[in-house]
Design a protein around this motif. Structure first.
Motif, short mmCIF file in Angstrom:
data_model
loop_
_atom_site.label_atom_id
_atom_site.label_comp_id
_atom_site.label_asym_id
_atom_site.label_seq_id
_atom_site.Cartn_x
_atom_site.Cartn_y
_atom_site.Cartn_z
N VAL A 472 -17.74 32.78 -7.20
CA VAL A 472 -18.24 33.18 -6.10
C VAL A 472 -16.97 33.02 -4.81
O VAL A 472 -17.13 33.96 -3.81
N GLU A 473 -16.12 32.17 -4.71
CA GLU A 473 -15.10 31.99 -3.67
C GLU A 473 -14.42 33.34 -3.52
O GLU A 473 -14.15 33.80 -2.41
N ARG A 474 -14.06 34.04 -4.82
CA ARG A 474 -13.33 35.42 -4.48
C ARG A 474 -14.18 36.45 -4.52
O ARG A 474 -13.65 37.41 -3.88
N SER A 475 -15.29 36.47 -4.61
CA SER A 475 -16.12 37.92 -4.51
C SER A 475 -16.54 38.20 -3.07
O SER A 475 -16.47 37.44 -2.22
N GLU A 476 -16.69 39.42 -3.08
CA GLU A 476 -16.95 40.00 -1.56
C GLU A 476 -18.05 41.00 -1.72
O GLU A 476 -17.92 41.90 -2.60
N LEU A 477 -19.00 40.91 -0.80
CA LEU A 477 -19.99 42.13 -0.81
C LEU A 477 -19.91 42.64 0.57
O LEU A 477 -19.98 42.34 1.47
N PHE A 478 -19.62 44.06 0.27
CA PHE A 478 -19.58 45.04 1.40
C PHE A 478 -20.74 45.79 1.55
O PHE A 478 -21.47 46.25 0.70
N ILE A 479 -21.34 45.65 2.74
CA ILE A 479 -22.57 46.42 3.13
C ILE A 479 -22.18 47.62 3.75
O ILE A 479 -21.61 47.61 5.03
N VAL A 480 -22.27 48.69 3.14
CA VAL A 480 -22.02 49.96 3.66
C VAL A 480 -22.78 51.06 4.36
O VAL A 480 -24.13 50.94 3.65
N TYR A 497 -13.61 42.12 -7.74
CA TYR A 497 -14.19 41.16 -6.98
C TYR A 497 -14.97 41.82 -5.78
O TYR A 497 -15.40 41.07 -4.97
N GLN A 498 -14.97 43.21 -5.54
CA GLN A 498 -15.55 43.65 -4.57
C GLN A 498 -16.94 44.47 -4.93
O GLN A 498 -16.78 45.43 -5.87
N ALA A 499 -18.08 43.99 -4.44
CA ALA A 499 -19.17 44.69 -4.78
C ALA A 499 -19.89 45.38 -3.50
O ALA A 499 -19.36 45.03 -2.35
N LEU A 500 -20.40 46.61 -3.60
CA LEU A 500 -20.93 47.42 -2.45
C LEU A 500 -22.63 47.48 -2.44
O LEU A 500 -23.10 47.77 -3.62
N LEU A 501 -23.14 47.36 -1.37
CA LEU A 501 -24.57 47.81 -1.15
C LEU A 501 -24.72 48.64 -0.21
O LEU A 501 -24.41 48.24 0.92
#
Length: 702
Positions: A472-480, A497-501
């Motif tokens: 969790v500490e390394r993961s990133e959620l980009f709200i695009v 480690y980069q998620a996109l929504l």
């Protein structure tokens, strides 16, 4: 022979036998010897003045914080009695300041309801003071008496008063000296004391902010009372650093105005007032004529006055008071209020279950109290507190009286046929049922929510492009913003480690919407589901699926609007994520400048993030004699960048710039969100008109 000031005889013993216990065990009386205990001493003296005003014998109180560490309290009450008290033969002033459990609040003769009931307030403050001076205006004369660590006597001051001045104790008998005259009918008390640094910790100091909050609170609770605060200390880093600061607090609207002041969100209901009273009997020890204590049954009156209103938010603010003394840890009055409010709402919702679509589920306390702001006050003679600090009311009979008043009054409101009350009650009941459904939905979601892995593709929205790691500490959620930017971002991201929504356009403005509308909105629901930590009261920071949530919107006015809507959602329903500093705004560039190099050397690419930065760059290039390609590319949206450019400028941690979203001051943040996103249009229009001249027209994507 030792000098008079050091003598210790029977006279000293009779005065100090009770106060010595206070000095040996101060924590028993004031809680602690740090700043909290120091402030408690000040409240004891101020509360005595407030009790005079509450009894109708005064209209103003003034508190002065002096540079030498002393504090001075003035009031225009009746003045402490100066005549001799029959049993001890001492003046009323000396009795009040040297005898524990003595004063005008025992027996019910002088005060029907007051804050100071143990009779140890003034004497405890005196015992814990290096010096205390009291002046009383009464009978056209001004009387004065001084004390050193509880012992009466006279300070031989040359000019200004000081606790280190030479002190002469009264050896034979005490003397209340007449030091001046006053106009006929003028009465009052002035007390100035220096806290004893042998008792209090070196870092203990008076907090002007606490004093300010308490003065404002008291002015609401005692309508018409004028409280003046003056800070002459000139402490560095405070508002009084440049010079003396003076503020005046006076509110005539009472607890209705107090409730409006405390409420931070937009209103669902008006401020409702619940009034009532009751009688009860209790057995108390009474001092008989023979001097012995006997148990007697007495009848008491208890008056209940409550102001409450509901707002669109879910935060709860309940302030409870007994005879205007705050009870921050509640007590029997608050438990009666809470139990009765829940019982009443359950009764009404069960009766209208089909209309409200409540089903068979029972509402809980949190559902009713979401968005509630309430001020609860009870007034009764000789309430039983748990401890001298008066943080908890212990009088058991008050619980039933408050519960009965609340049930009667709130049911009358909820079942009222008056047009205004009926409309507000309908909105309120819908809100409570929506809170219940939200709580149940969050619980079910929490029970079934698991982080998606290779075999769990159906647990998240289909449009989520998740990352692969479980850290969790390394993961990133980009709200695009938009599907076009999503396509580019997919190629630009590091899928480890980069998620996109992606979100479609402008989401719901949750500052105006109800909880039910927010949950029904597809974009808001998807965001809450993807973050995976619930919403509102049920939000659990530890359950959040990503270490960073990054809002990546276009660098234009529409992008700023979408970012504001998203921040409103996070602030209102996922605030712990913002408090923890885990919400960020991406900073995409505005311009791309390609600098032409001579020969076969590859051209340099420079990104700028504002018009000012671009102007400085072009001036620097001109100064160096370098050329650049025309026209300069200006990005109006993320979709205009290719994947390499987006990765380099906005997504790659090695090169990107992120703005961390912080809440420096919660109250200021509430006001800003209410201004920008709330239901009140006029203040927002004024804000827009005032800032229109500073708008950069190039940022409007039209």
């Amino acid at each position: 022979m030792a000098p008079p000031s050091t003598e210790y005889n029977a006279r000293h013993l009779s005065v100090l036998e009770g106060l010595e216990a206070v000095r040996k065990r101060p924590g028993m009386y004031i809680g602690s010897t740090d700043s909290r205990g120091l402030m408690h001493c000040l409240w004891e003296i101020i509360d005595n003045s407030v009790d005079e005003a509450l009894a109708g014998h005064g209209q103003s109180i003034k508190v002065i914080l002096h540079p030498d560490g002393s504090v001075e309290i003035h009031d225009d009450g009746r003045g402490i009695p100066v005549d001799a008290e029959p049993k001890t033969g001492l003046s009323g002033v000396e009795v009040v300041f040297t005898k524990l459990h003595a004063g005008g609040k025992f027996g019910g003769g002088s005060y029907t309801a007051s804050g100071g009931l143990h009779g140890v307030g003034a004497s405890v403050v005196n015992a814990l003071s290096a010096r205390l001076d009291v002046q009383v205006d009464r009978g056209s004369k001004t009387y004065q008496m001084s004390f050193r660590r509880g012992e009466p006597g006279r300070f031989l001051d040359a000019k200004s008063p000081s606790p280190t001045a030479k002190f002469e104790p009264f050896l034979e008998s005490s003397r209340l000296e007449v030091v001046g005259t006053t106009k006929r009918g003028v009465t009052g008390t002035r007390i100035r004391y220096w806290a004893d640094r042998q008792i209090f910790t070196p870092d203990a100091k008076f907090s002007y902010e606490e004093l300010q909050a308490r003065a404002r609170q008291t002015s609401f609770l005692v309508p018409g009372l004028r409280i003046t605060l003056r800070d002459e200390r000139r402490l560095a880093g405070t508002a009084a650093e440049a010079g003396a600061l003076e503020e005046v607090f006076q509110h005539d609207g009472g607890i209705s105005e107090f409730t409006t002041f405390l409420a931070a969100d937009s209103a669902v209901t008006d401020v409702w007032r619940l009034h009532g009273s009751g009688r009860f009997k209790e057995s108390v020890p009474v001092l008989g004529e023979n001097g012995h204590s006997e148990i007697a049954e007495v009848e008491r009156d208890c008056e209940v006055d409550i102001a409450l209103r509901w707002g669109i938010g879910y935060d709860t603010t309940v302030k409870s008071f007994v005879n205007i003394i705050a009870t921050p840890k509640g007590g029997t009055h608050q438990s009666g209020f809470e139990q009765s409010l829940l019982k009443s709402f359950r009764k009404v919702i069960e009766a209208n279950s089909r209309k409200l679509k409540a089903g068979n589920d029972k509402i809980e306390k949190d559902d009713v109290f979401a968005g509630l702001t309430a001020v609860l006050t009870v007034r009764l003679a000789e309430p039983q507190f748990e401890g001298q600090t008066k943080e908890i009311l212990g009088t058991s009979a008050v619980r039933a009286i408050v519960a009965k008043v609340v049930e009667k009054e709130i049911l009358a409101k909820l079942n009222s046929t008056a047009r205004g009350d009926k409309a507000q009650s309908a909105l309120l009941l819908e809100k409570v049922v929506a809170e219940m459904k939200s709580r149940i939905s969050a619980r079910v979601h929490k029970e079934t929510q698991r982080r998606k892995n290779a075999l769990e593709t159906s647990s998240m929205p289909s449009k989520l492009a998740d990352c692969r790691i479980d850290d969790v500490e390394r993961s990133e959620l980009f709200i695009v913003e938009g599907d076009s930017a999503l396509g580019t971002a997919k190629l630009a991201r590091s899928s480890d480690y980069q998620a996109l929504l992606p979100i479609r356009g402008k989401i719901l403005n949750v500052q105006k919407a109800s909880v039910g509308d927010m949950l029904a909105n597809a974009e808001c629901g998807a965001l809450i589901q993807v973050v995976g930590a619930g919403s509102g009261r049920s939000f659990q920071l530890d359950a959040a699926r990503y270490g960073k949530v990054i809002l990546m919107t276009d660098a234009d006015v529409d992008g700023a609007h979408i970012r504001t809507l998203l921040l409103t959602l996070f602030f209102r329903y996922m605030r712990p994520l913002v408090d923890a500093g885990r919400v960020y705004a991406a900073v995409p560039p505005l311009h791309r400048v390609e600098v032409i190099n001579h020969g076969s050397k590859t051209n340099d690419t420079i990104y700028t993030y504002s018009e000012q930065e671009l102007s400085r760059l072009l001036a620097e290039l001109e100064k160096q004699g370098k050329r650049y390609k025309e026209p300069i590319q200006r990005y109006k949206g993320l979709g205009e960048m290719d994947a390499e450019q987006l990765a380099e400028t906005t997504m790659d941690p090695r090169h990107r710039t992120l703005r961390r979203v912080r809440i420096q001051e919660a109250e200021s943040a509430e006001r800003v969100f209410d201004l920008l996103m709330g239901s009140d249009v006029a203040p927002r229009k004024d804000f827009i008109v005032a800032g229109a001249a500073s708008l950069d027209r190039e940022r409007i994507d039209a």
